[in-house]
Design a protein around this motif. Structure first.
Motif, short mmCIF file in Angstrom:
data_model
loop_
_atom_site.label_atom_id
_atom_site.label_comp_id
_atom_site.label_asym_id
_atom_site.label_seq_id
_atom_site.Cartn_x
_atom_site.Cartn_y
_atom_site.Cartn_z
N CYS A 191 0.84 -1.21 0.00
CA CYS A 191 0.00 0.00 0.00
C CYS A 191 0.87 1.25 0.00
CB CYS A 191 -0.85 0.06 1.26
SG CYS A 191 -1.92 -1.35 1.47
N HIS A 192 0.37 2.29 -0.66
CA HIS A 192 1.08 3.57 -0.70
C HIS A 192 0.30 4.63 0.07
CE1 HIS A 192 4.01 2.21 -3.74
NE2 HIS A 192 3.01 1.40 -4.06
N THR A 193 1.01 5.61 0.59
CA THR A 193 0.39 6.71 1.35
C THR A 193 0.93 8.04 0.81
OG1 THR A 193 2.10 7.07 3.03
CG2 THR A 193 0.59 5.22 3.40
N THR A 194 0.56 9.13 1.49
CA THR A 194 1.06 10.45 1.09
C THR A 194 2.58 10.57 1.30
OG1 THR A 194 0.40 11.20 3.28
CG2 THR A 194 -1.09 11.74 1.45
N ALA A 195 3.21 9.58 1.94
CA ALA A 195 4.68 9.61 2.04
C ALA A 195 5.30 9.39 0.66
CB ALA A 195 5.18 8.58 3.03
N SER A 196 4.51 8.84 -0.29
CA SER A 196 4.95 8.86 -1.71
C SER A 196 3.75 9.33 -2.53
CB SER A 196 5.52 7.51 -2.16
OG SER A 196 4.57 6.48 -2.12
N ASP A 197 3.26 8.50 -3.46
CA ASP A 197 2.21 9.01 -4.35
C ASP A 197 0.81 8.47 -4.03
OD1 ASP A 197 2.76 6.47 -5.11
OD2 ASP A 197 3.05 6.89 -7.23
N GLY A 198 0.58 8.07 -2.78
CA GLY A 198 -0.77 7.71 -2.36
C GLY A 198 -1.55 8.95 -1.97
N THR A 199 -2.88 8.80 -1.86
CA THR A 199 -3.68 9.99 -1.51
C THR A 199 -4.16 9.97 -0.05
OG1 THR A 199 -5.70 8.95 -2.37
CG2 THR A 199 -4.48 10.38 -3.88
N LEU A 200 -4.01 8.84 0.65
CA LEU A 200 -4.38 8.81 2.07
C LEU A 200 -3.13 9.00 2.92
CD1 LEU A 200 -6.84 5.74 2.32
CD2 LEU A 200 -7.39 8.16 2.00
N PRO A 238 -0.78 8.15 6.17
CA PRO A 238 -0.55 6.84 6.79
C PRO A 238 -1.64 6.49 7.82
CG PRO A 238 1.51 8.05 6.63
CD PRO A 238 0.45 9.00 6.18
N ALA A 239 -2.03 7.47 8.63
CA ALA A 239 -3.07 7.20 9.65
C ALA A 239 -4.41 6.88 8.98
CB ALA A 239 -3.20 8.40 10.59
N GLU A 240 -4.74 7.60 7.92
CA GLU A 240 -6.00 7.33 7.20
C GLU A 240 -6.01 5.93 6.60
OE1 GLU A 240 -7.12 11.93 5.85
OE2 GLU A 240 -5.93 10.66 4.51
N LEU A 241 -4.85 5.52 6.06
CA LEU A 241 -4.75 4.17 5.48
C LEU A 241 -5.05 3.12 6.56
CD1 LEU A 241 -3.81 2.29 3.06
CD2 LEU A 241 -1.60 2.25 4.23
N VAL A 242 -4.46 3.30 7.72
CA VAL A 242 -4.63 2.32 8.80
C VAL A 242 -6.08 2.34 9.30
CG1 VAL A 242 -3.88 1.68 11.12
CG2 VAL A 242 -2.20 2.42 9.43
N ARG A 243 -6.68 3.51 9.35
CA ARG A 243 -8.10 3.58 9.75
C ARG A 243 -8.97 2.82 8.76
NH1 ARG A 243 -6.79 8.66 11.97
NH2 ARG A 243 -7.41 9.97 10.22
N LEU A 244 -8.69 2.97 7.48
CA LEU A 244 -9.46 2.24 6.46
C LEU A 244 -9.25 0.73 6.62
CD1 LEU A 244 -11.30 2.36 3.96
CD2 LEU A 244 -9.26 2.65 2.54
N ALA A 245 -8.00 0.34 6.88
CA ALA A 245 -7.69 -1.09 7.08
C ALA A 245 -8.52 -1.63 8.25
CB ALA A 245 -6.20 -1.27 7.34
N SER A 246 -8.61 -0.83 9.30
CA SER A 246 -9.39 -1.24 10.48
C SER A 246 -10.87 -1.36 10.12
CB SER A 246 -9.17 -0.20 11.59
OG SER A 246 -10.09 -0.39 12.62
N GLU A 247 -11.38 -0.37 9.37
CA GLU A 247 -12.80 -0.38 8.99
C GLU A 247 -13.17 -1.61 8.17
OE1 GLU A 247 -12.99 4.41 8.73
OE2 GLU A 247 -13.73 3.34 6.94
N SER A 273 -2.43 -5.33 -2.61
CA SER A 273 -3.26 -4.71 -3.64
C SER A 273 -2.52 -3.66 -4.47
CB SER A 273 -4.44 -4.03 -2.96
OG SER A 273 -3.97 -3.03 -2.08
N ASP A 274 -1.49 -3.00 -3.90
CA ASP A 274 -0.87 -1.81 -4.50
C ASP A 274 -1.85 -0.64 -4.47
OD1 ASP A 274 1.25 -0.42 -5.56
OD2 ASP A 274 1.44 -1.66 -7.36
N PHE A 275 -2.63 -0.60 -3.41
CA PHE A 275 -3.61 0.48 -3.21
C PHE A 275 -2.88 1.82 -3.07
CE2 PHE A 275 -6.29 2.73 0.12
CZ PHE A 275 -7.35 3.03 -0.73
N HIS A 276 -3.38 2.85 -3.81
CA HIS A 276 -2.78 4.19 -3.75
C HIS A 276 -3.75 5.22 -3.18
CE1 HIS A 276 0.52 2.67 -6.22
NE2 HIS A 276 1.10 3.86 -6.23
N GLY A 277 -4.91 4.77 -2.69
CA GLY A 277 -5.91 5.71 -2.16
C GLY A 277 -6.87 6.16 -3.23
N PRO A 278 -7.98 6.80 -2.82
CA PRO A 278 -8.97 7.27 -3.80
C PRO A 278 -8.35 8.27 -4.78
CG PRO A 278 -9.72 7.59 -1.53
CD PRO A 278 -8.32 7.12 -1.44
N GLY A 279 -8.71 8.16 -6.06
CA GLY A 279 -8.23 9.12 -7.06
C GLY A 279 -6.94 8.72 -7.73
#
Ligand code: AMP
Ligand code: ZN
Ligand code: FE
Ligand code: FE
Length: 287
Positions: A8-17, A19-28, A241-247
């Motif tokens: 998974c990617h986050t805003t630390a590179s080219d993701g849109t969530l 890191p905390a948002e990514l983990v919240r989604l994983a929890s959800e 998945s190589d999830f990059h966040g919405p968008g």
């Protein structure tokens, strides 16, 4: 079964969530564990781990290095690197500098063909993360030059396009070495995208530990092929998945590819063995 998405990617590179948002989604969505594997960056890991502790989601620290082997772009995933490693920090700082320089050159090339994109705006979109072409594409959309990231790549910034600029990259062997010297586990990412199976033996010699068998770009036939190959070569199997966040990368959702927690424990165990081995070799008297 308790599941883990290890790519998974986050805003630390080219993701849109973040890191905390990514983990919240994983929890959800009920994932037991999530791997944070940003391009050339480990900067999202601490925040993800903090949120993971709060929500009871295991965060697997990771990274994805885009390397080059004679024109083939080979991605290497690393897990459980010692983040304090001086060599790792220096290696990543060099890659970061190369990314910044490349984006500057892309902006110059775009200007030459009449597309004025503000470098500062691109850096702002990337915020503190490792800047890349998806951020350039985003800025081009804002200016109305293109209507999608895909169009920006297809017409302007993708390989062979008028504003394409290559970037300094490590070789896969150097990438594997950078991960291994920090006691990380090195995994060949999505081999089905690259189809350079001929190189896998040479990567094993350089220290490769595993293959990403399950990935959103892999067909069931590829998954079967790489699962068999990994078993035969004695490599770990991973997946994500190589999830990059919405968008970003439309159509890919978090958890689209997963592995069991049992698989994650094999990764953890290998890393622990590497640490023990290193302690052992450091304590051994010189003879
Ligand atoms: P960079 O790190 O600057 O080389 O950009 C590569 C990243 O851009 C990849 O990791 C993908 O996330 C994204 N990417 C590459 N090709 C495309 C494409 N054709 N359409 C959309 N995104 C792409
Ligand atoms: Zn990416
Ligand atoms: Fe990749
Ligand atoms: Fe990726």
């Amino acid at each position: 079964m308790r599941l883990a998405d290890l790519h998974c990617h986050t805003t630390a590179s080219d993701g849109t969530l973040t890191p905390a948002e990514l983990v919240r989604l994983a929890s959800e969505i009920g994932l037991a564990a999530v791997g944070v594997t940003d391009h050339d960056s480990v900067d999202g890991i601490a925040a993800a781990q903090a949120e993971g502790r709060r929500l009871g989601v295991e965060v697997i620290p990771g990274l994805e290095l885009n390397t080059d082997y004679e024109g083939s772009e080979i991605h290497i995933l690393g897990y459980y690197m010692n983040l304090g490693s001086r060599q790792l920090q220096l290696g990543l700082a060099n890659l970061r500098d190369a990314r910044n320089l490349r984006v500057k050159l892309i902006v110059e090339k775009l200007a030459q063909i009449g597309l004025k994109v503000d470098l500062c705006r691109i850096m702002e979109i990337a915020s503190d993360g490792a800047v890349g072409r998806p951020h350039v594409a985003q800025a081009m959309i804002e200016k109305g030059y293109v209507s999608s990231i895909k169009q920006a790549f297809d017409q302007y910034i993708g390989t062979g396009c008028p504003a394409y600029v290559s970037r300094y990259k490590l070789t896969p062997q150097q990438g594997i070495g950078l991960i291994r010297q920090a006691n990380g586990v090195a995994v060949l990412a999505h081999p089905g995208l690259v189809r350079r199976d001929d190189l896998i033996k040479c990567f094993i010699d350089a220290g490769l530990n595993g293959i990403e068998v399950y990935h959103t770009s892999h067909t069931p036939a590829y998954e079967k092929r790489y699962a068999e190959l990994a078993e035969r070569l004695g490599l770990l199997l991973t997946g994500g998945s190589d999830f990059h966040g919405p968008g970003r990368k439309e159509g890919i959702s978090l958890g689209d590819r997963t592995v069991s927690l049992e698989t994650v424990r094999k990764l953890t165990k290998l890393h622990e063995e590497m640490e023990k081995w290193q302690e052992h070799s450091q304590n051994r008297p010189n003879d």
